[in-house]
Design an enzyme around this catalytic site. Structure first.
Site, PDB file in Angstrom:
ATOM      1  N   GLU A 271     -25.539  -5.562  36.111  1.00  0.00           N
ATOM      2  CA  GLU A 271     -25.684  -4.407  35.211  1.00  0.00           C
ATOM      3  C   GLU A 271     -25.977  -3.135  35.988  1.00  0.00           C
ATOM      4  O   GLU A 271     -26.537  -3.187  37.089  1.00  0.00           O
ATOM      5  CB  GLU A 271     -26.855  -4.663  34.236  1.00  0.00           C
ATOM      6  CG  GLU A 271     -26.597  -5.813  33.301  1.00  0.00           C
ATOM      7  CD  GLU A 271     -27.817  -6.138  32.439  1.00  0.00           C
ATOM      8  OE1 GLU A 271     -28.849  -5.448  32.553  1.00  0.00           O
ATOM      9  OE2 GLU A 271     -27.710  -7.086  31.656  1.00  0.00           O
ATOM     10  N   LYS A 273     -28.105  -0.167  37.115  1.00  0.00           N
ATOM     11  CA  LYS A 273     -29.556   0.047  37.179  1.00  0.00           C
ATOM     12  C   LYS A 273     -29.797   1.528  36.897  1.00  0.00           C
ATOM     13  O   LYS A 273     -29.580   2.386  37.757  1.00  0.00           O
ATOM     14  CB  LYS A 273     -30.106  -0.338  38.555  1.00  0.00           C
ATOM     15  CG  LYS A 273     -31.611  -0.156  38.658  1.00  0.00           C
ATOM     16  CD  LYS A 273     -32.117  -0.533  40.040  1.00  0.00           C
ATOM     17  CE  LYS A 273     -33.635  -0.613  40.101  1.00  0.00           C
ATOM     18  NZ  LYS A 273     -34.341   0.536  39.576  1.00  0.00           N
ATOM     19  N   ARG A 278     -38.994   2.739  31.866  1.00  0.00           N
ATOM     20  CA  ARG A 278     -38.870   1.567  31.035  1.00  0.00           C
ATOM     21  C   ARG A 278     -39.565   1.772  29.700  1.00  0.00           C
ATOM     22  O   ARG A 278     -40.621   2.387  29.634  1.00  0.00           O
ATOM     23  CB  ARG A 278     -39.508   0.386  31.773  1.00  0.00           C
ATOM     24  CG  ARG A 278     -39.056  -0.941  31.248  1.00  0.00           C
ATOM     25  CD  ARG A 278     -39.162  -1.937  32.348  1.00  0.00           C
ATOM     26  NE  ARG A 278     -38.780  -3.253  31.918  1.00  0.00           N
ATOM     27  CZ  ARG A 278     -38.709  -4.278  32.752  1.00  0.00           C
ATOM     28  NH1 ARG A 278     -38.988  -4.118  34.034  1.00  0.00           N
ATOM     29  NH2 ARG A 278     -38.355  -5.451  32.320  1.00  0.00           N
ATOM     30  N   ARG A 293     -43.998   0.952  30.571  1.00  0.00           N
ATOM     31  CA  ARG A 293     -44.184  -0.300  31.303  1.00  0.00           C
ATOM     32  C   ARG A 293     -45.656  -0.551  31.632  1.00  0.00           C
ATOM     33  O   ARG A 293     -46.050  -1.659  31.934  1.00  0.00           O
ATOM     34  CB  ARG A 293     -43.322  -0.395  32.559  1.00  0.00           C
ATOM     35  CG  ARG A 293     -43.498   0.739  33.516  1.00  0.00           C
ATOM     36  CD  ARG A 293     -42.912   0.386  34.852  1.00  0.00           C
ATOM     37  NE  ARG A 293     -43.808  -0.506  35.558  1.00  0.00           N
ATOM     38  CZ  ARG A 293     -43.452  -1.290  36.543  1.00  0.00           C
ATOM     39  NH1 ARG A 293     -42.205  -1.339  36.919  1.00  0.00           N
ATOM     40  NH2 ARG A 293     -44.343  -2.022  37.162  1.00  0.00           N
ATOM     41  N   ARG A 440     -42.172 -11.481  39.354  1.00  0.00           N
ATOM     42  CA  ARG A 440     -40.962 -11.195  40.126  1.00  0.00           C
ATOM     43  C   ARG A 440     -40.378 -12.503  40.613  1.00  0.00           C
ATOM     44  O   ARG A 440     -40.228 -12.722  41.785  1.00  0.00           O
ATOM     45  CB  ARG A 440     -41.323 -10.382  41.376  1.00  0.00           C
ATOM     46  CG  ARG A 440     -41.816  -8.994  41.127  1.00  0.00           C
ATOM     47  CD  ARG A 440     -42.093  -8.294  42.456  1.00  0.00           C
ATOM     48  NE  ARG A 440     -42.704  -6.995  42.240  1.00  0.00           N
ATOM     49  CZ  ARG A 440     -42.006  -5.868  42.194  1.00  0.00           C
ATOM     50  NH1 ARG A 440     -40.724  -5.853  42.402  1.00  0.00           N
ATOM     51  NH2 ARG A 440     -42.627  -4.730  41.966  1.00  0.00           N
TER      52      ARG A 440
HETATM   53  P1  AMP Z   1     -37.744  -0.849  40.316  1.00  0.00           P
HETATM   54  O1  AMP Z   1     -38.411   0.179  39.454  1.00  0.00           O
HETATM   55  O2  AMP Z   1     -37.010  -0.271  41.481  1.00  0.00           O
HETATM   56  O3  AMP Z   1     -38.638  -2.005  40.632  1.00  0.00           O
HETATM   57  O4  AMP Z   1     -36.539  -1.495  39.449  1.00  0.00           O
HETATM   58  C1  AMP Z   1     -36.749  -2.184  38.279  1.00  0.00           C
HETATM   59  C2  AMP Z   1     -36.641  -1.240  37.112  1.00  0.00           C
HETATM   60  O5  AMP Z   1     -35.306  -0.820  36.895  1.00  0.00           O
HETATM   61  C3  AMP Z   1     -37.010  -1.875  35.808  1.00  0.00           C
HETATM   62  O6  AMP Z   1     -38.411  -1.886  35.646  1.00  0.00           O
HETATM   63  C4  AMP Z   1     -36.334  -0.980  34.781  1.00  0.00           C
HETATM   64  O7  AMP Z   1     -37.218   0.070  34.452  1.00  0.00           O
HETATM   65  C5  AMP Z   1     -35.157  -0.391  35.551  1.00  0.00           C
HETATM   66  N1  AMP Z   1     -33.828  -0.783  35.057  1.00  0.00           N
HETATM   67  C6  AMP Z   1     -32.784   0.071  34.943  1.00  0.00           C
HETATM   68  N2  AMP Z   1     -31.695  -0.560  34.491  1.00  0.00           N
HETATM   69  C7  AMP Z   1     -32.028  -1.853  34.293  1.00  0.00           C
HETATM   70  C8  AMP Z   1     -31.318  -3.007  33.833  1.00  0.00           C
HETATM   71  N3  AMP Z   1     -30.021  -2.957  33.504  1.00  0.00           N
HETATM   72  N4  AMP Z   1     -32.006  -4.172  33.767  1.00  0.00           N
HETATM   73  C9  AMP Z   1     -33.300  -4.243  34.125  1.00  0.00           C
HETATM   74  N5  AMP Z   1     -34.017  -3.188  34.554  1.00  0.00           N
HETATM   75  C10 AMP Z   1     -33.398  -1.999  34.650  1.00  0.00           C
END
Ligand code: AMP
Length: 586
Positions: A271, A273, A278, A293, A440
């Site tokens: 998907e 990102k 969130r 979040r 995680r």
């Molecule tokens: P990170 O903040 O770098 O740890 O990446 C994870 C975050 O990406 C998640 O907490 C979501 O807020 C965001 N995110 C964006 N698109 C998606 C998606 N398609 N699926 C899951 N998380 C996503």
């Protein structure tokens, strides 16, 4: 229970840095605690009177504490301030002033845990002008009967700055030791400070059950009570409750498409990102609630999200997981998180900023529907459900763009497309993966080109000089150690913070935020309560004896303030260690 007993426990915990010893102390205490007191004790041990998702705040500032000390001890505000300068801690100030006073009066009454708990809870109910005196009265009432040592901890709790150092890890293990020792036989050796459970497998199973219950309930006061009254069975039957936020699932970073496939299996759901923030969205009995979040409720700040969810998602009861992304009203291009992050804390002109900084909601998961938990339902089915219940409309509410493939070339192409569209990267998800709140575990991973940044909390700073005087300029950063509940330093940063900015982070902005949480000052140095989280980029992580984390950042640079993360949610030591050992050439 007498508050004195809890205070003795605080002192013993504070006196040791050994995690197992803390766990042992807490677990023995819990064993002896009446069921009615267990919720209060578990909250007070974390320096709280409300569970983390509860919006109520005590709302007590240093000024109010000084007034209360003045009222209860009859000592002048000047003398209190002088002592505060000396100790740098209002808790210690209360203790030493009360000590002096007590020598004269030799008078102290018993106060109970329930009394402290209920007075503190009452503080939260008092808001607005004219309530200061009532608040002061509630605090003074406690101080009048408190012993000096009790005064220390009452004040620290009132200021929401307990500093005893028990984190989630210790509490979780303490619950296991306290209530399952009969079946597991932990066999703690206080001399060697080790444990040797008779049945390690069973021990791990209990630990996991407590952790899982906590990830859903988010509140140890409830988890501990369930563990005591209904054991493993009770913990296992803990379920989602729509309307109450649950920890979100997290994703580990991998270096490329090949590693992503290796981790989640083939075929995988891939998907976009999205780079926003969130949102966990609940609908129950027709009412919609939006949480960040960090599980703060932001329903009022996002009226258009509420409206879209009402109109475009079928069903009376559900929990959705989504990313809200800002876009430019004119060009319709996605824009940086920074410009929409201001909406999270906005209290006025909400409709105006909503028009100026609209968000598109990208739904990527559903974890409850029609009263049924979907935590154990495979991702492919959750996705199919999303597709059935959502009627998407671009720039308002859509489902995350997805492909399912086992072909690395197709996956790479999708990844490139995602970056070209202005996203951060892609997520790879195991089609048979379940939803594990708060962990995680690798049912999903993220791939993004930039070096992982860290979210770090500011714990100290320095006043600037010359044209920067009046601003805090150099910031000491710390990561979180969930076991001990403490913040460990990892370096200092000034780079990336601007003197003048429209967007991005400025010295003025950080100074304003930090000024409210200063706990101690000496010369140009100030120490602050860990509250402000910033995202930091860097070139490399190095081992370093200088900082308490054991690591230091090379060329750190502040990218943005993370309003959406609580201090306990900043990067933890395990992530720092993980990044260190996965750096190029290692
Ligand atoms: P990170 O903040 O770098 O740890 O990446 C994870 C975050 O990406 C998640 O907490 C979501 O807020 C965001 N995110 C964006 N698109 C998606 C998606 N398609 N699926 C899951 N998380 C996503």
């Amino acid at each position: 229970m007498e508050y004195k007993k809890l205070v003795e426990l605080y002192q013993r915990i504070e006196a040791t840095s050994k995690r197992l010893e803390k766990t042992f102390l807490v677990s023995e205490f819990l064993k002896d605690t009446d069921i009615d007191d267990i919720p209060k004790i578990t909250l007070l041990l974390q320096g709280k009177v409300f569970p983390p998702f509860d919006e109520r705040k005590l709302g007590v500032a240093s000024r109010m504490v000084i007034k209360s000390l003045n009222k209860s001890l009859g000592i002048s505000s000047d003398a209190i301030e002088k002592e505060w300068k000396n100790t740098g801690d209002l808790g210690l100030t209360a203790e030493s002033l009360a000590k002096r006073k007590r020598q004269v009066t030799l008078f102290s009454q018993t106060i109970t845990v329930s009394k402290v708990f209920s007075n503190l809870r009452k503080l939260a109910g008092l808001e607005g002008a004219g309530t200061v005196n009532q608040k002061v009265a509630l605090i003074s009432e406690l101080l009048t009967s408190a012993s000096p040592m009790e005064a220390r901890y009452i004040i620290r709790t009132v200021l929401e700055d307990l500093r005893v150092g028990i984190g989630e890890g210790v509490l979780r293990d303490a619950v296991v030791w306290a209530f399952f020792d009969d079946s597991v036989h932990i066999r703690y050796d206080p001399e060697k400070k080790v444990i040797n459970p008779e049945n390690r497998e069973l021990y791990n199973a209990y630990t996991e059950a407590v952790q899982e219950a906590f990830d859903i309930l988010n509140d140890f006061s409830e988890v501990a009570k369930i563990a005591k009254t209904s054991g493993l069975k009770g913990l296992k039957s803990v379920n989602l409750s729509v309307g109450r936020p649950v920890k979100v699932m997290l994703y580990q970073k991998v270096k490329d498409v090949a590693e992503a496939f290796e981790r989640v299996g083939r075929p995988a759901a891939i998907e976009y990102k999205y780079d926003g923030f969130r949102m966990q969205i609940h609908k129950v009995s027709g009412r919609i609630k939006v949480f960040t979040r960090r599980l703060d409720e932001v329903t009022d700040q996002f009226p258009e999200v509420v409206d879209c969810v009402r109109r475009m998602v079928d069903g009376d009861s559900f929990i959705l997981d989504a990313e809200a992304v800002g876009f430019d009203v004119g060009s319709k291009k996605y824009i940086a998180f920074q410009s929409i992050s201001q909406r999270i804390k906005r209290k006025y002109d909400i409709e105006d900023v909503a028009k100026k900084f609209p968000v598109e909601l990208n739904i990527f998961d559903v974890i409850s529907f029609g009263g049924e938990s979907l935590l154990k339902t495979h991702f492919r089915e959750r996705r199919a459900l999303m597709e059935r219940i959502v009627r998407p409309e671009p720039y308002r509410l859509v489902i995350a763009k997805q492909v399912v493939t086992d072909d690395p070339a197709k996956a790479q192409k999708f990844y490139d497309e995602s970056l070209a569209a202005g996203n951060e990267g892609v997520m790879f998800k195991n089609l048979d993966g379940i939803y594990k709140p708060g962990s995680r575990v690798g049912y999903g991973v993220k791939v993004k080109p930039v070096m992982e940044s860290l979210d770090l909390v500011i714990v100290a700073a320095e006043w600037g000089e010359g044209k920067r005087s009046g601003w805090l300029t150099s910031f000491s950063l710390a990561c979180y150690d969930p076991d001990s509940g403490s913040f460990l330093e990892i370096g200092k940063v000034g780079t990336g913070v601007k003197e003048k900015v429209e967007l991005g982070v400025s010295f003025e902005q950080l100074t304003e935020l930090l000024k409210q949480v200063i706990t101690k000052e000496k010369g140009r140095n100030v120490w602050v309560k860990p509250m402000v989280v910033v995202e930091v980029n860097f070139e490399e992580i190095q081992k370093s004896p200088t900082y308490s984390s054991g690591y230091a950042l090379r060329f750190p640079r502040v990218i943005r303030v993370r309003d959406d993360r609580s201090p306990e949610e900043c990067s933890d030591l395990a992530l720092v260690e993980d990044l260190y050992s996965h750096q190029r050439g290692r």
